[in-house]
Scaffold this active site. Structure first.
Site, mmCIF file in Angstrom:
data_model
loop_
_atom_site.group_PDB
_atom_site.id
_atom_site.type_symbol
_atom_site.label_atom_id
_atom_site.label_comp_id
_atom_site.label_asym_id
_atom_site.label_seq_id
_atom_site.Cartn_x
_atom_site.Cartn_y
_atom_site.Cartn_z
ATOM 1 N N ASP A 1 -3.001 -26.851 7.809
ATOM 2 C CA ASP A 1 -4.029 -26.588 6.796
ATOM 3 C C ASP A 1 -4.496 -25.123 6.821
ATOM 4 O O ASP A 1 -4.678 -24.539 7.897
ATOM 5 C CB ASP A 1 -5.226 -27.505 7.109
ATOM 6 C CG ASP A 1 -6.312 -27.457 6.055
ATOM 7 O OD1 ASP A 1 -6.079 -27.953 4.950
ATOM 8 O OD2 ASP A 1 -7.405 -26.914 6.356
ATOM 9 N N GLU B 1 0.254 -24.756 4.611
ATOM 10 C CA GLU B 1 -0.567 -24.576 3.415
ATOM 11 C C GLU B 1 -1.118 -23.157 3.488
ATOM 12 O O GLU B 1 -2.061 -22.878 4.225
ATOM 13 C CB GLU B 1 -1.710 -25.589 3.366
ATOM 14 C CG GLU B 1 -2.405 -25.556 2.015
ATOM 15 C CD GLU B 1 -3.915 -25.695 2.053
ATOM 16 O OE1 GLU B 1 -4.505 -26.022 1.025
ATOM 17 O OE2 GLU B 1 -4.536 -25.452 3.110
#
Ligand code: NOJ
Length: 490
Positions: free
Chosen positions: A186, A249
């Site tokens: 993330d 990401e």
């Protein structure tokens, strides 16, 4: 390597399947539905965070990286999920959140030096948080002001402190030892910031990728993320992961991804994700991808953070979007429900997510029963009302979006890892060849001539069609055996 052209199915655990009737999806529910994912032909399942979390960002605020959220079950349930997935031939990816913890993580109390602090009695600089407001908040334990790139309940870790990468190395190994096959990582562009914490300059142009919050978009994020030495932090994650799959990401345009790809297997292509649904913008995004290197990008057109495909590309273009996603060379990520063409869901009042993303996380519609087969209880978010937008209905209809997804995933197997974008096509069309296979899509709003082909293998809207088509209507497309190279028919 299995992941280079894998199809990865994203599960949003709270909203996939509830097994115990509390209205919240759980691991036992996911396990029971893995056969749906395997039946699509997917290679892997990625679950949005499954760890304990107070839920200020629905799991992206982790309070224990080695556990399972009690709403979702237990570690034993996770072991069972991994075992059943492997039996079905599915790999399992967890969603690791290294940029920040929950403010309730014991690390925040016990290891303040693992976090980023202002040396003033107030914000250190002008940085804004992604979802609005200053990126600095006053510590409830009275130790000054801490940095948070996202919500105030998500304090940023200091990846310049070597104890932080060490702690994450232990976390990665913990899950790999339990049989997990890789991680979606993330917010990686936030891992290292300017060491001097200098102000971000005022933006003089729109951001390179869309930013929802206007305060955040008003600054150019040159110091608050993506530090020049970012690759060193990513390297430590790779070292711990060994050869497990790592997909990042990284919220940057394609040309900024190279340092991350020194150590990751792939980064999501947010440039294609956010390309306007026009042939020109899609072709530009694909051109950038070719310059970076095909196979380095994981294709994704939908996730839990943005409006769903019918909102973004338009209802009648959803099938062509699937054909593009699933036939490009490289890994393709499918967000739960996209295989049914689900639209944005109803918005709860009051909203649960402060950044307004509830409608993209509506529980999965399995059938037309109460709560759409998601739960026997009261669903935590309201469910869809549309008839026909559920698994049972689409299973029975060979012309459904569901069958299109299955057929496309089967057709992508064995295609060469190259992309030959065709130039001599109508300006509303995106067409490319992969070896002897040709894909043609009409992204416009008028009927356009189609490239000549030998035999249609799958048409977006007519599963029986084999004869070449002369024209494609708006939102239509086909994948075909190309045969000899011939000019577009008139
Ligand atoms: C990206 C995640 O996809 C999003 O849901 C989350 O709010 C932020 N990162 C912060 O972790």
């Amino acid at each position: 390597m299995w992941f280079r052209d894998a199809v990865v199915y994203q599960v949003y655990p709270r909203s996939f399947q509830d097994a115990d009737g509390d209205g919240i999806g759980d691991l036992k529910g996911i396990t029971a539905r893995l056969s749906h994912i395997a039946g699509l032909g997917a290679d892997a399942v990625w679950m949005s965070p499954t760890f304990p979390s107070p839920g200020f960002d629905w799991g992206y605020d982790v309070s224990d990286y080695r556990g399972v959220h009690p709403d979702f079950g237990t570690l034993a349930d996770m072991d069972e999920l991994v075992a059943v997935a492997h039996d079905l031939g599915l790999r399992v990816l967890l969603d690791l959140v290294p940029c920040h913890t929950s403010i309730e993580h014991p690390w925040f109390r016990e290891h303040p030096d693992w976090y980023v602090w202002s040396d003033r009695d107030g914000p250190q600089n002008n940085w804004r948080a992604t979802f609005g407001g200053p990126a600095w908040s006053k510590d409830p334990h009275g130790r000054g002001w801490y940095l948070h790139s996202f919500y105030p309940e998500q304090p940023d870790l200091d990846w310049r402190n070597p104890e932080v990468p060490r702690a994450f190395g232990d976390v990665l190994r913990f899950w790999l030892d339990r049989g997990v096959d890789g991680f979606r990582l993330d917010a990686l562009d936030r891992l290292l910031k300017d060491p001097e914490l200098r102000d971000d300059p005022v933006a003089t142009a729109p951001p390179p990728l869309p930013i929802g919050n206007p305060e955040h978009a008003a600054l150019e994020h040159v110091h608050s993320r993506d530090a020049p030495d970012i690759a060193s932090a990513i390297a430590s994650l790779r070292e711990a992961a060994g050869d497990a799959y790592l997909v990042g990401e990284v919220y940057l345009p394609t040309q900024g991804l190279a340092p991350y790809l020194e150590h990751l297997d792939a980064c999501f292509s947010f440039e294609l994700f956010h390309a306007g649904w026009t042939a020109a913008e899609v072709r530009d995004a694909l051109g950038q991808a070719e310059r970076l290197g095909l196979g380095e990008l994981a294709w994704v057109l939908s996730n839990h953070d943005f409006p769903r495909l019918p909102t973004r590309v338009g209802e009648r273009h959803v099938r062509a979007a699937a054909m593009l996603l699933l036939l490009l060379p490289g890994a393709a990520f499918v967000y739960q429900g996209d295989e049914l063409g689900v639209p944005d869901g109803p918005r709860p009042d009051p909203p649960l997510d402060r950044a307004g993303r509830d409608a993209y996380r509506t529980p999965m519609p399995w059938d037309d029963g109460p709560a759409r087969g998601f739960t026997t209880g009261t669903p935590w978010l309201p469910t869809y009302a549309q008839p026909g937008v559920d698994l049972a209905a689409q299973e029975a209809d060979p012309g459904s979006t569901l069958h299109l997804y299955r057929d496309l995933i089967a057709l992508r197997r064995g295609l060469p890892m190259d992309l030959d974008l065709l130039e001599d096509v109508h300006p509303d069309m995106v067409a490319f060849r992969r070896g002897d296979v040709l894909v043609a899509l009409n992204l416009g709003e008028q009927r356009v001539p189609a490239p000549a082909v030998q035999e249609v293998l799958r048409h977006t809207h007519d599963p029986e069609r084999r004869a070449p088509v002369g024209h494609l209507g708006p939102g239509e497309g086909f994948v075909a055996r190309a045969g000899s190279r011939a000019p577009a028919t008139g």
